[in-house]
Design a protein around this motif. Structure first.
Motif, PDB file in Angstrom:
ATOM      1  N   GLU A   1      65.727  38.375  52.310  1.00 27.76           N
ATOM      2  CA  GLU A   1      66.343  39.244  53.689  1.00 27.76           C
ATOM      3  C   GLU A   1      66.569  40.477  53.735  1.00 27.76           C
ATOM      4  O   GLU A   1      66.890  40.930  54.634  1.00 27.76           O
ATOM      5  CB  GLU A   1      67.679  38.295  54.296  1.00 27.76           C
ATOM      6  N   SER A   2      66.665  41.450  52.235  1.00 26.27           N
ATOM      7  CA  SER A   2      67.084  42.672  52.072  1.00 26.27           C
ATOM      8  C   SER A   2      66.572  43.613  52.566  1.00 26.27           C
ATOM      9  O   SER A   2      65.050  43.560  52.304  1.00 26.27           O
ATOM     10  CB  SER A   2      67.436  42.256  50.435  1.00 26.27           C
ATOM     11  N   PRO A   3      66.867  44.916  52.600  1.00 27.29           N
ATOM     12  CA  PRO A   3      66.089  45.506  52.952  1.00 27.29           C
ATOM     13  C   PRO A   3      65.198  46.535  51.673  1.00 27.29           C
ATOM     14  O   PRO A   3      65.265  46.178  50.423  1.00 27.29           O
ATOM     15  CB  PRO A   3      66.880  46.300  53.164  1.00 27.29           C
ATOM     16  N   HIS A   4      64.221  47.356  51.460  1.00 29.00           N
ATOM     17  CA  HIS A   4      63.695  47.569  49.900  1.00 29.00           C
ATOM     18  C   HIS A   4      63.732  49.004  49.738  1.00 29.00           C
ATOM     19  O   HIS A   4      64.305  49.486  50.871  1.00 29.00           O
ATOM     20  CB  HIS A   4      61.999  47.701  50.663  1.00 29.00           C
ATOM     21  N   ARG A   5      64.764  48.615  48.577  1.00 28.15           N
ATOM     22  CA  ARG A   5      64.811  50.120  48.026  1.00 28.15           C
ATOM     23  C   ARG A   5      64.303  51.042  47.397  1.00 28.15           C
ATOM     24  O   ARG A   5      63.400  50.616  46.518  1.00 28.15           O
ATOM     25  CB  ARG A   5      66.394  49.246  46.836  1.00 28.15           C
ATOM     26  N   PRO A   6      64.617  52.461  46.574  1.00 23.50           N
ATOM     27  CA  PRO A   6      64.080  52.692  46.341  1.00 23.50           C
ATOM     28  C   PRO A   6      63.586  52.740  44.918  1.00 23.50           C
ATOM     29  O   PRO A   6      64.521  51.974  44.619  1.00 23.50           O
ATOM     30  CB  PRO A   6      64.396  54.015  46.021  1.00 23.50           C
ATOM     31  N   LEU A   7      62.688  52.837  44.302  1.00 24.07           N
ATOM     32  CA  LEU A   7      63.289  52.266  42.947  1.00 24.07           C
ATOM     33  C   LEU A   7      63.414  54.011  41.651  1.00 24.07           C
ATOM     34  O   LEU A   7      62.094  54.287  41.327  1.00 24.07           O
ATOM     35  CB  LEU A   7      61.216  52.008  42.202  1.00 24.07           C
ATOM     36  N   TRP A   8      64.080  54.188  41.482  1.00 23.13           N
ATOM     37  CA  TRP A   8      64.549  55.302  40.984  1.00 23.13           C
ATOM     38  C   TRP A   8      64.598  55.352  39.062  1.00 23.13           C
ATOM     39  O   TRP A   8      63.827  56.225  39.340  1.00 23.13           O
ATOM     40  CB  TRP A   8      66.371  55.050  41.061  1.00 23.13           C
ATOM     41  N   SER A   9      64.101  53.871  38.802  1.00 17.69           N
ATOM     42  CA  SER A   9      64.078  53.941  37.149  1.00 17.69           C
ATOM     43  C   SER A   9      62.947  54.463  36.925  1.00 17.69           C
ATOM     44  O   SER A   9      61.893  55.541  36.546  1.00 17.69           O
ATOM     45  CB  SER A   9      64.255  52.674  36.662  1.00 17.69           C
ATOM     46  N   ILE A  10      61.570  53.651  38.250  1.00 14.04           N
ATOM     47  CA  ILE A  10      60.314  53.726  37.901  1.00 14.04           C
ATOM     48  C   ILE A  10      59.816  55.347  38.564  1.00 14.04           C
ATOM     49  O   ILE A  10      58.974  56.080  37.838  1.00 14.04           O
ATOM     50  CB  ILE A  10      59.439  52.975  39.358  1.00 14.04           C
ATOM     51  N   GLY A  11      60.374  56.385  39.568  1.00 15.32           N
ATOM     52  CA  GLY A  11      60.370  57.322  39.562  1.00 15.32           C
ATOM     53  C   GLY A  11      60.268  58.360  38.346  1.00 15.32           C
ATOM     54  O   GLY A  11      59.868  58.752  38.068  1.00 15.32           O
ATOM     55  N   ALA A  12      62.034  58.093  37.248  1.00 15.44           N
ATOM     56  CA  ALA A  12      62.065  59.169  36.621  1.00 15.44           C
ATOM     57  C   ALA A  12      61.258  58.692  35.090  1.00 15.44           C
ATOM     58  O   ALA A  12      60.305  59.636  35.051  1.00 15.44           O
ATOM     59  CB  ALA A  12      63.271  58.697  35.687  1.00 15.44           C
ATOM     60  N   VAL A  13      60.513  57.149  35.245  1.00 16.02           N
ATOM     61  CA  VAL A  13      59.417  57.747  34.006  1.00 16.02           C
ATOM     62  C   VAL A  13      58.240  58.304  34.675  1.00 16.02           C
ATOM     63  O   VAL A  13      57.149  58.941  33.827  1.00 16.02           O
ATOM     64  CB  VAL A  13      59.437  55.802  33.665  1.00 16.02           C
ATOM     65  N   ILE A  14      57.571  57.946  36.089  1.00 18.32           N
ATOM     66  CA  ILE A  14      56.650  58.391  36.703  1.00 18.32           C
ATOM     67  C   ILE A  14      56.943  60.371  36.607  1.00 18.32           C
ATOM     68  O   ILE A  14      55.982  60.800  35.602  1.00 18.32           O
ATOM     69  CB  ILE A  14      56.400  58.597  38.035  1.00 18.32           C
TER      70      ILE A  14
END
Length: 183
Positions: free
Chosen positions: A78-91
Motif C-alpha cells: 500500500e505504499s506509494p512509489h518513491r524515487p530511486l535516488w541511489s539508482i539515479g546516482a549510479v546512472i
C-alpha cells in the motif's frame, strides 16, 4: 552487543553470509522505491535477524523468501512509489563515464589522425567543446577550450540521467495502485 535471537542460531559460513548480504542488498534496492529509509532499514534488520536464526541452510531459507523484487512488493503493498535516488546516482555516474570516455577517445582519435599525416593540425567540436590536435616534427599535442560547454554539457548529462534513473516523476504519483504502478 549481543542479541538473544542469535543464541542457538547455526554458525554460517562466509559464503552463506555473503549470499545473505547480496540478497539483502538487492532487496534494499527494490525497497528503496517503496519504503521510507527508516522502515526499509528496520525491515532489512528484522529479515537479517530471522535469516541468521533460521535453522535451515541458507539456500533453502533464501529460496523460500523468493525473488527480492517480489518480496519488496509484499513489504510495501500500500505504499506509494518513491524515487530511486541511489539508482539515479549510479546512472548519472555511468553517463558521465560514457561522456568522458567518448571525449577522450574523440580527442586521441584526432591526435592519431594528425600524427599520421604530420605535420598537420586539426580543429573539431565535441558537444560544444572545441578540440584541437596538432603534430609537427618538434611537437605533438592536444587541447580543448570552451566557455560554457566544458561544465554545462557534463552537468546537463549528469542531471538528466540522474532524474531519469531515479524516476523522479514518482514524487508526483500516488499510491502504488495509481499512476506510479507501471513505473
Amino acid at each position: 552487543m549481543t542479541d538473544s535471537s542469535y543464541a542457538g542460531s547455526p554458525t554460517r559460513s562466509l559464503r552463506d553470509r555473503l549470499r545473505t548480504d547480496w540478497y539483502l542488498t538487492r532487496l534494499d534496492w527494490h525497497l528503496e522505491g517503496l519504503l521510507p529509509g527508516r522502515e526499509r532499514k528496520a525491515a532489512l534488520r528484522d529479515l537479517r535477524r530471522e535469516l541468521a536464526s533460521d535453522p535451515r541452510d541458507t539456500t533453502a531459507a533464501l529460496f523460500d523468501l523468493g525473488a527480492p523484487r517480489i518480496l519488496a512488493r509484499q513489504y510495501a503493498e500500500e505504499s506509494p512509489h518513491r524515487p530511486l535516488w541511489s539508482i539515479g546516482a549510479v546512472i548519472a555516474g555511468l553517463a558521465l563515464f560514457v561522456y568522458w570516455t567518448s571525449f577522450v577517445l574523440f580527442t586521441f582519435g584526432m591526435l592519431a589522425a594528425v600524427d599520421y599525416n604530420a605535420p598537420a593540425q586539426a580543429h573539431a567540436t565535441f558537444l560544444f567543446v572545441d578540440v584541437e590536435a596538432f603534430s609537427s616534427p618538434d611537437a605533438v599535442g592536444i587541447g580543448w577550450t570552451s566557455s560554457w560547454g566544458w561544465l554545462m554539457v557534463p552537468g546537463g548529462i549528469a542531471a538528466i540521467s540522474f532524474l531519469l534513473g531515479s524516476r523522479v516523476w514518482r514524487i508526483a504519483s500516488g499510491p502504488s495502485g495509481t499512476a506510479g504502478a507501471t513505473a
